[in-house]
Design a protein around this motif. Structure first.
Motif, PDB file in Angstrom:
ATOM      1  N   UNK A   1      11.949  14.994  -2.186  1.00 52.04           N
ATOM      2  CA  UNK A   1      10.521  15.063  -2.444  1.00 52.04           C
ATOM      3  C   UNK A   1       9.699  14.588  -1.262  1.00 52.04           C
ATOM      4  N   UNK A   2       8.416  14.368  -1.512  1.00 52.99           N
ATOM      5  CA  UNK A   2       7.493  13.923  -0.478  1.00 52.99           C
ATOM      6  C   UNK A   2       7.236  12.426  -0.594  1.00 52.99           C
ATOM      7  N   UNK A   3       6.915  11.817   0.533  1.00 51.46           N
ATOM      8  CA  UNK A   3       6.605  10.386   0.567  1.00 51.46           C
ATOM      9  C   UNK A   3       5.172  10.207   1.045  1.00 51.46           C
ATOM     10  N   UNK A   4       4.355   9.557   0.212  1.00 51.48           N
ATOM     11  CA  UNK A   4       3.000   9.226   0.653  1.00 51.48           C
ATOM     12  C   UNK A   4       2.865   7.710   0.724  1.00 51.48           C
ATOM     13  N   UNK A   5       2.096   7.249   1.696  1.00 54.52           N
ATOM     14  CA  UNK A   5       1.932   5.813   1.902  1.00 54.52           C
ATOM     15  C   UNK A   5       0.443   5.494   1.998  1.00 54.52           C
TER      16      UNK A   5
ATOM     17  N   UNK B   1      -2.452   8.334   2.351  1.00 54.83           N
ATOM     18  CA  UNK B   1      -3.536   8.350   1.378  1.00 54.83           C
ATOM     19  C   UNK B   1      -4.575   7.316   1.737  1.00 54.83           C
ATOM     20  N   UNK B   2      -5.682   7.746   2.326  1.00 55.73           N
ATOM     21  CA  UNK B   2      -6.711   6.782   2.743  1.00 55.73           C
ATOM     22  C   UNK B   2      -7.392   6.135   1.548  1.00 55.73           C
ATOM     23  N   UNK B   3      -7.361   6.820   0.396  1.00 54.81           N
ATOM     24  CA  UNK B   3      -7.869   6.248  -0.840  1.00 54.81           C
ATOM     25  C   UNK B   3      -7.221   6.972  -2.016  1.00 54.81           C
ATOM     26  N   UNK B   4      -7.575   6.556  -3.237  1.00 54.34           N
ATOM     27  CA  UNK B   4      -6.926   7.102  -4.429  1.00 54.34           C
ATOM     28  C   UNK B   4      -7.186   8.592  -4.595  1.00 54.34           C
ATOM     29  N   UNK B   5      -8.396   9.034  -4.272  1.00 58.29           N
ATOM     30  CA  UNK B   5      -8.717  10.452  -4.438  1.00 58.29           C
ATOM     31  C   UNK B   5      -7.949  11.321  -3.461  1.00 58.29           C
ATOM     32  N   UNK B   6      -7.697  10.814  -2.263  1.00 59.26           N
ATOM     33  CA  UNK B   6      -6.882  11.562  -1.310  1.00 59.26           C
ATOM     34  C   UNK B   6      -5.459  11.723  -1.837  1.00 59.26           C
ATOM     35  N   UNK B   7      -4.955  10.690  -2.507  1.00 59.43           N
ATOM     36  CA  UNK B   7      -3.621  10.761  -3.092  1.00 59.43           C
ATOM     37  C   UNK B   7      -3.564  11.786  -4.216  1.00 59.43           C
ATOM     38  N   UNK B   8      -4.622  11.873  -5.023  1.00 61.37           N
ATOM     39  CA  UNK B   8      -4.694  12.886  -6.078  1.00 61.37           C
ATOM     40  C   UNK B   8      -4.696  14.273  -5.475  1.00 61.37           C
ATOM     41  N   UNK B   9      -5.468  14.462  -4.413  1.00 61.90           N
ATOM     42  CA  UNK B   9      -5.527  15.766  -3.757  1.00 61.90           C
ATOM     43  C   UNK B   9      -4.156  16.179  -3.231  1.00 61.90           C
ATOM     44  N   UNK B  10      -3.408  15.219  -2.676  1.00 65.69           N
ATOM     45  CA  UNK B  10      -2.059  15.511  -2.179  1.00 65.69           C
ATOM     46  C   UNK B  10      -1.132  15.895  -3.332  1.00 65.69           C
ATOM     47  N   UNK B  11      -1.237  15.173  -4.437  1.00 65.30           N
ATOM     48  CA  UNK B  11      -0.407  15.494  -5.606  1.00 65.30           C
ATOM     49  C   UNK B  11      -0.715  16.900  -6.128  1.00 65.30           C
TER      50      UNK B  11
END
Length: 775
Positions: free
Chosen positions: A737-741, A760-770
């Protein structure tokens, strides 16, 4: 006196950088490897630092709970080591960092529990010369720590916060808000540390210098982090760092030091570069300012609107809401006033048949959970006022004190202890004087007694009291004369409850609007009015235009040239609006009602997700902040319970699988928890492993769960090594899978160097990546 202004004080550099990767809590080294800590302290003393920071950044019960050594033992030993190294050459400051947990209502940690955590550290730190509260990213936690320091010691307090590139804390506060809070609480110095380097600090230093009346401290990182040959490095050399720090010394900073990436060499060159520079004299900026959790309101630049609607006087429906605990009605009233143009909200919940203290705490806390406006705590009960002052997130406006001896001696100690601006009513034991001269005399007495308590006139608003013109033809003129004289002669800002003028008359709004215009022209600083009354706001908006306070008439044209939709109703709010505004109380019932007319996933896809997207867009633009984002997410969570009940087996439809963890050695899980909440809101399946998670546990979960994405979080530079180790372990184990930090110490380039797929600079960026990876 430590902060005498005779010379610039130099604080040491990073402890974590000198320690490198550490297994377990670095603070424990004070007991297990004391010579190692002592050696680092001595190296900073030898480099020219005259303030040595104890190795206690995370020495609190939250972090040390799993270890055999307790807070008192660790902190006591840390102070001993710093004191031994400092000798007669340096002072020792007791270091207090954040707990790593968000406070309620955004998180799970109660304010008083946070206070107790910090107080335990302060009491254990006897022998230090001062206290440093540092790296704070939430004003509420900052307040808890400062109060703990004030109430459990008499040492000078330095408080520094960590900001992002926009100059805001994690929970949304700007620098004006931070300064208002800290100066109100009476800290001895304030400033910035960590997060950014001296280059990025410069613009924010200029802002601080323009609004701060007390000494400024700057402890930047050694630039921005990068990876060189697999190791963390910062992009400024010690000599470059020193050159930048000289600028701060020359331009008014009183305390200088270093944070992540700085070493004794950085401090040695910094002290050499600043040799011979004396601190600039301090100037009182004379700012009358109040704040909420995210924004400050300054009196004097233009008139201020204080919304009067959260008050039961003459409001049958509001009284019913207080009796029945209908908090959503009260919150909607607050939102509608904000939308109508209020800058501050008056909060009065006094009814004889309810517990005013409990209700004040609840309403105040819930309002601060969804609105960043400052609040005016309106009560005649000193106990209610003190409890509210303690739990308020920011620097409040108190309504009120008056010229009676009993009132002044009850209220002024509260204002002095907790910080705030207080409304002074011009009445005393003899009642309300009929003449302006009589009211001015009482105003002078209020100012005089306030000064005896150490409260400056900049922290007082005088209310010359609006009397009904129907009861006396000269009432309006006497009030206006008092307002004018108080503002011009006493140099104090003024406030009036405007609508009292028309009591007993028909067509009251016409009289109110005319009097409001006259009061503004006579120097009124703030009006307590109904901001939803068009006539009143029309007067206000026109006044700004006519006084040249509305540049190019832009605000007036925008408002009246393209009429906005009506403010939110306090009785009919859609689920979409509830989510956007974070009104979670009625979300479940509203969702249940809607599910009688539509399919569960239709509700999710056409109402819930679009509403959350709207909040996300505003968050990205910087028009809403973390508390509102979290309140909206919690509202979705409430509504989603109704969706789950409608779907087979009581479970919602989940997309993909994501494993989250704060890496080994790091107990700070605020960012990770926010990411989890938003991912769950968007329907992703999330397994949260918690904090301080070893690499093998993360690998085991990632493989067992057939995970699409692993998300890793770290706040401290000392735990980035654990993050790197975890990424390597995932790759070696064959994770597909993918790894986000993410985390305060990371950048996109840094994440690439660690071998991660996404930063992920913030939570919304992490959602966008998901969304991109899973769909």
């Amino acid at each position: 006196m430590i902060l005498s202004g005779e010379k610039i004080l130099f604080i040491d550099g990073a402890m974590g950088t000198m320690l490198g990767d550490v297994t377990g809590a670095p603070e424990l080294l004070c007991i297990t490897e004391p010579e190692r800590i002592l050696c680092i302290h001595k190296s900073y003393v030898e480099s020219g630092a005259n303030i040595i920071t104890t190795n206690t950044f995370g020495a609190n019960r939250t972090k040390l709970a799993e270890y055999e050594y307790g807070v008192e033992e660790v902190v006591h030993r840390a102070v001993e080591l710093a004191r031994e190294a400092a000798g007669d050459h340096a002072l020792v400051t007791l270091d207090i960092g954040p707990t790593g947990t968000l406070l309620k209502p955004m998180g799970t940690l109660p304010f008083e529990e946070a206070y107790d955590i910090f107080a335990e550290v302060v009491r254990a730190g006897q022998g230090a010369d001062m206290i440093s509260v540092e790296t704070m990213t939430d004003t509420y936690e900052l307040k808890a720590a400062v109060l703990a320091a004030k109430e459990n010691s008499d040492l000078p307090i330095l408080a520094t916060v960590s900001i992002d590139e926009r100059g805001r804390l994690l929970t949304g506060a700007n620098l004006a808000t931070v300064v208002a809070l800290l100066e109100g609480l009476g800290v001895d110095a304030l400033g910035l540390n960590c997060g950014l380097g001296p280059v990025q600090f410069r613009a924010f230093f200029e802002e601080l210098r323009s609004i701060t009346s007390i000494p400024i401290a700057l402890l930047p990182n050694a630039g921005l982090p990068t990876i060189v040959n697999g190791e963390t490095r910062y992009d400024l050399t010690p000599s470059d760092f020193a050159a930048h720090m000289r600028y701060f010394a020359e331009n008014g900073a009183w305390l200088l030091g270093g944070c992540c990436g700085t070493t004794p060499e950085h401090i040695r060159l910094m002290t050499a570069a600043c040799e011979g520079i004396s601190p600039k004299p301090l100037t009182d900026k004379g700012r009358t300012v109040v704040s909420g959790y995210g924004n400050a309101v300054l009196f004097g630049a233009e008139p201020i609107i204080i919304g009067e609607r959260i008050n039961p006087t003459g409001k049958k429906r509001f009284k019913e809401a207080l009796r029945t605990g209908d908090i959503d009605y009260i919150l909607a009233e607050g939102i509608s006033q904000e939308q109508a143009g209020a800058h501050i909200l008056d909060v009065n919940v006094g009814l004889p048949e309810i517990d005013e203290q409990a209700m004040m705490t609840r309403v105040m806390t819930d309002l601060q959970g969804i609105l960043s406006l400052p609040l005016q705590i309106d009560t005649g009960d000193a106990a209610v006022m003190e409890q509210a002052a303690r739990l308020y997130n920011g620097k409040p406006l108190f309504n009120s004190v008056n010229g009676k001896e009993e009132s002044m001696h009850a209220v002024f100690p509260i204002v002095k202890k907790y910080g705030g601006v207080v409304v002074g009513l011009t009445l005393d034991e003899n009642g309300i004087p009929e003449t302006a001269e009589g009211r001015i005399e009482i105003a002078e007495k209020i100012l005089r007694v306030a000064a005896e308590y150490g409260i400056s006139k900049k922290d007082i608003l005088i209310d010359a009291l609006t009397m009904a013109v129907s009861a006396g033809e000269s009432s309006a003129e006497e009030t206006l004369k008092a307002v004018r004289t108080i503002r011009q002669t006493l140099g104090v800002h003024t406030v009036l409850g405007v609508s009292n003028i028309s009591f007993g008359l028909p067509c009251r709004e016409t009289v109110n609007a005319a009097f409001f215009a006259l009061a503004l022209e006579n120097g009124l600083s703030a009006g307590i009015i109904n901001p939803k009354a068009e006539a009143m706001m029309g007067v206000y908006d026109a006044f700004l235009v006519l006084k040249g306070l509305d540049s190019g008439c832009g605000g007036y044209v925008e408002k009246y040239g393209n009429r906005q939709t009506a403010p939110v109703s306090t009785t009919d709010v859609s689920l979409y609006d509830m989510i956007v505004r974070g009104m979670r109380g009625g979300a479940y019932a509203t969702a249940v009602s809607l599910l009688e007319k539509m399919e569960p996933m239709t509700l999710v896809e056409t109402v819930m997700i679009p509403a959350l997207d709207e909040v996300g867009k505003e968050f990205e633009k910087g028009t809403v902040f973390l508390p509102q984002l979290l309140a909206s997410a919690e509202t979705v969570k409430e509504a989603f319970e109704a969706v789950k009940e409608k779907t087979a087996g009581g479970e919602g439809v989940q997309k993909g699988r994501i494993v989250l963890a704060t890496v080994y050695g790091d107990i700070h899980d605020i960012g990770k928890n926010i990411v989890r909440l938003l991912l769950e809101n968007y329907g992703f399946g999330v397994l949260d492993l918690g904090r301080d998670v070893p690499p093998d546990k993360i690998v085991e979960a990632a493989l067992a769960e057939k995970t699409d994405i692993v998300g890793l979080s770290a706040l401290m530079t000392t735990t980035v090594g654990s993050m790197k180790e975890t990424v390597i372990a995932l790759h070696h184990a064959g994770f597909k899978g993918k790894i986000m930090v993410g985390g305060a110490v990371l950048t996109s380039e840094y994440a690439d160097a660690l071998g991660a797929d996404f930063y992920g600079k913030d939570a919304l960026a992490s959602v966008a990546f998901a969304k991109e990876i899973i769909g």
